[in-house]
Design a protein around this motif. Structure first.
Motif, PDB file in Angstrom:
ATOM      1  N   TRP A  62      29.331 -64.192  17.366  1.00 53.11           N
ATOM      2  CA  TRP A  62      30.249 -63.379  18.159  1.00 53.11           C
ATOM      3  C   TRP A  62      29.577 -62.230  18.902  1.00 53.11           C
ATOM      4  N   GLN A  63      28.389 -61.815  18.465  1.00 54.40           N
ATOM      5  CA  GLN A  63      27.617 -60.761  19.117  1.00 54.40           C
ATOM      6  C   GLN A  63      28.417 -59.463  19.274  1.00 54.40           C
ATOM      7  N   PRO A  64      28.813 -58.816  18.171  1.00 51.10           N
ATOM      8  CA  PRO A  64      29.618 -57.595  18.267  1.00 51.10           C
ATOM      9  C   PRO A  64      28.831 -56.430  18.854  1.00 51.10           C
ATOM     10  N   ASP A  65      29.579 -55.452  19.386  1.00 50.61           N
ATOM     11  CA  ASP A  65      28.984 -54.218  19.890  1.00 50.61           C
ATOM     12  C   ASP A  65      28.837 -53.177  18.784  1.00 50.61           C
ATOM     13  N   LEU A  66      29.566 -53.369  17.686  1.00 48.89           N
ATOM     14  CA  LEU A  66      29.522 -52.462  16.545  1.00 48.89           C
ATOM     15  C   LEU A  66      29.858 -53.242  15.294  1.00 48.89           C
ATOM     16  N   LEU A  67      29.213 -52.887  14.202  1.00 48.50           N
ATOM     17  CA  LEU A  67      29.462 -53.476  12.904  1.00 48.50           C
ATOM     18  C   LEU A  67      29.921 -52.366  11.961  1.00 48.50           C
ATOM     19  N   ILE A  68      31.125 -52.497  11.409  1.00 52.44           N
ATOM     20  CA  ILE A  68      31.608 -51.588  10.378  1.00 52.44           C
ATOM     21  C   ILE A  68      31.484 -52.351   9.076  1.00 52.44           C
ATOM     22  N   LEU A  69      30.695 -51.817   8.149  1.00 48.17           N
ATOM     23  CA  LEU A  69      30.188 -52.618   7.040  1.00 48.17           C
ATOM     24  C   LEU A  69      30.343 -51.928   5.700  1.00 48.17           C
ATOM     25  N   ASP A  70      30.990 -52.611   4.763  1.00 45.25           N
ATOM     26  CA  ASP A  70      31.045 -52.163   3.375  1.00 45.25           C
ATOM     27  C   ASP A  70      29.745 -52.590   2.690  1.00 45.25           C
ATOM     28  N   ILE A  71      29.333 -51.862   1.659  1.00 47.29           N
ATOM     29  CA  ILE A  71      28.123 -52.250   0.930  1.00 47.29           C
ATOM     30  C   ILE A  71      28.428 -53.298  -0.129  1.00 47.29           C
ATOM     31  N   MET A  72      29.499 -53.090  -0.878  1.00 51.14           N
ATOM     32  CA  MET A  72      29.804 -53.980  -2.002  1.00 51.14           C
ATOM     33  C   MET A  72      30.595 -55.184  -1.505  1.00 51.14           C
ATOM     34  N   LEU A  73      29.893 -56.308  -1.351  1.00 57.09           N
ATOM     35  CA  LEU A  73      30.480 -57.538  -0.824  1.00 57.09           C
ATOM     36  C   LEU A  73      30.112 -58.722  -1.701  1.00 57.09           C
ATOM     37  N   PRO A  74      30.958 -59.743  -1.738  1.00 59.14           N
ATOM     38  CA  PRO A  74      30.560 -60.987  -2.405  1.00 59.14           C
ATOM     39  C   PRO A  74      29.526 -61.743  -1.569  1.00 59.14           C
ATOM     40  N   GLY A  75      28.811 -62.633  -2.214  1.00 57.23           N
ATOM     41  CA  GLY A  75      27.793 -63.427  -1.512  1.00 57.23           C
ATOM     42  C   GLY A  75      26.469 -62.708  -1.535  1.00 57.23           C
ATOM     43  N   PHE A  76      26.301 -61.748  -0.681  1.00 57.25           N
ATOM     44  CA  PHE A  76      25.227 -60.766  -0.769  1.00 57.25           C
ATOM     45  C   PHE A  76      25.754 -59.474  -0.172  1.00 57.25           C
ATOM     46  N   ASP A  77      25.138 -58.361  -0.550  1.00 58.72           N
ATOM     47  CA  ASP A  77      25.711 -57.057  -0.228  1.00 58.72           C
ATOM     48  C   ASP A  77      25.533 -56.644   1.238  1.00 58.72           C
ATOM     49  N   GLY A  78      26.179 -55.554   1.586  1.00 58.54           N
ATOM     50  CA  GLY A  78      26.137 -55.046   2.952  1.00 58.54           C
ATOM     51  C   GLY A  78      24.751 -54.639   3.401  1.00 58.54           C
ATOM     52  N   LEU A  79      23.905 -54.231   2.471  1.00 60.42           N
ATOM     53  CA  LEU A  79      22.535 -53.875   2.835  1.00 60.42           C
ATOM     54  C   LEU A  79      21.801 -55.103   3.368  1.00 60.42           C
ATOM     55  N   GLU A  80      21.999 -56.226   2.705  1.00 59.85           N
ATOM     56  CA  GLU A  80      21.372 -57.472   3.161  1.00 59.85           C
ATOM     57  C   GLU A  80      21.986 -57.939   4.487  1.00 59.85           C
TER      58      GLU A  80
END
Length: 118
Positions: A62-80
């Motif tokens: 989708w190529q976003p212009d901004l990413l609003i990101l939580d750190i604690m996520l399933p799968g792998f975390d927001g840092l990754e």
């Protein structure tokens, strides 16, 4: 296509958020719905993802212009997520998380986030 607004004095300005793409990555449906609704009300185009792998896939497609990101996520975390998205294409990232430890903030900024909000 950018949306514009013509003022009474004849000047034309871009509508805030006009056609800007924001990817909201959050696994709590209540939070993601509230953030997405507010952004849409301001004229932003919004996509959401509820886990790390979906976030990376959506960002790539989708190529976003901004990413609003939580750190604690399933799968792998927001840092990754941040590392992978930034490696593919630089995009502004706002970490929005309940984790307010200074170390978490420094790590978030260190992997490519532009700002960190608790």
């Amino acid at each position: 296509m950018e949306q514009t607004h013509t003022a009474h004095n004849g000047t034309t300005t871009a509508t805030p958020g006009a056609q800007r793409r924001v990817l909201v990555v959050e696994d709590d449906p209540t939070i993601v719905d509230a953030i997405a609704a507010r952004l849409r009300a301001e004229g932003f185009l919004v996509q959401t993802a509820g886990d790390g792998p979906a976030a990376v896939d959506t960002a790539e497609a989708w190529q976003p212009d901004l990413l609003i990101l939580d750190i604690m996520l399933p799968g792998f975390d927001g840092l990754e997520v941040c590392r992978r998205v930034q490696a593919a294409r630089p995009v502004p990232v706002l970490m929005l998380t309940a984790r307010d430890d200074e170390t978490d903030m420094l790590v978030g900024l260190g992997v490519g986030a532009d700002d960190y909000m608790t």
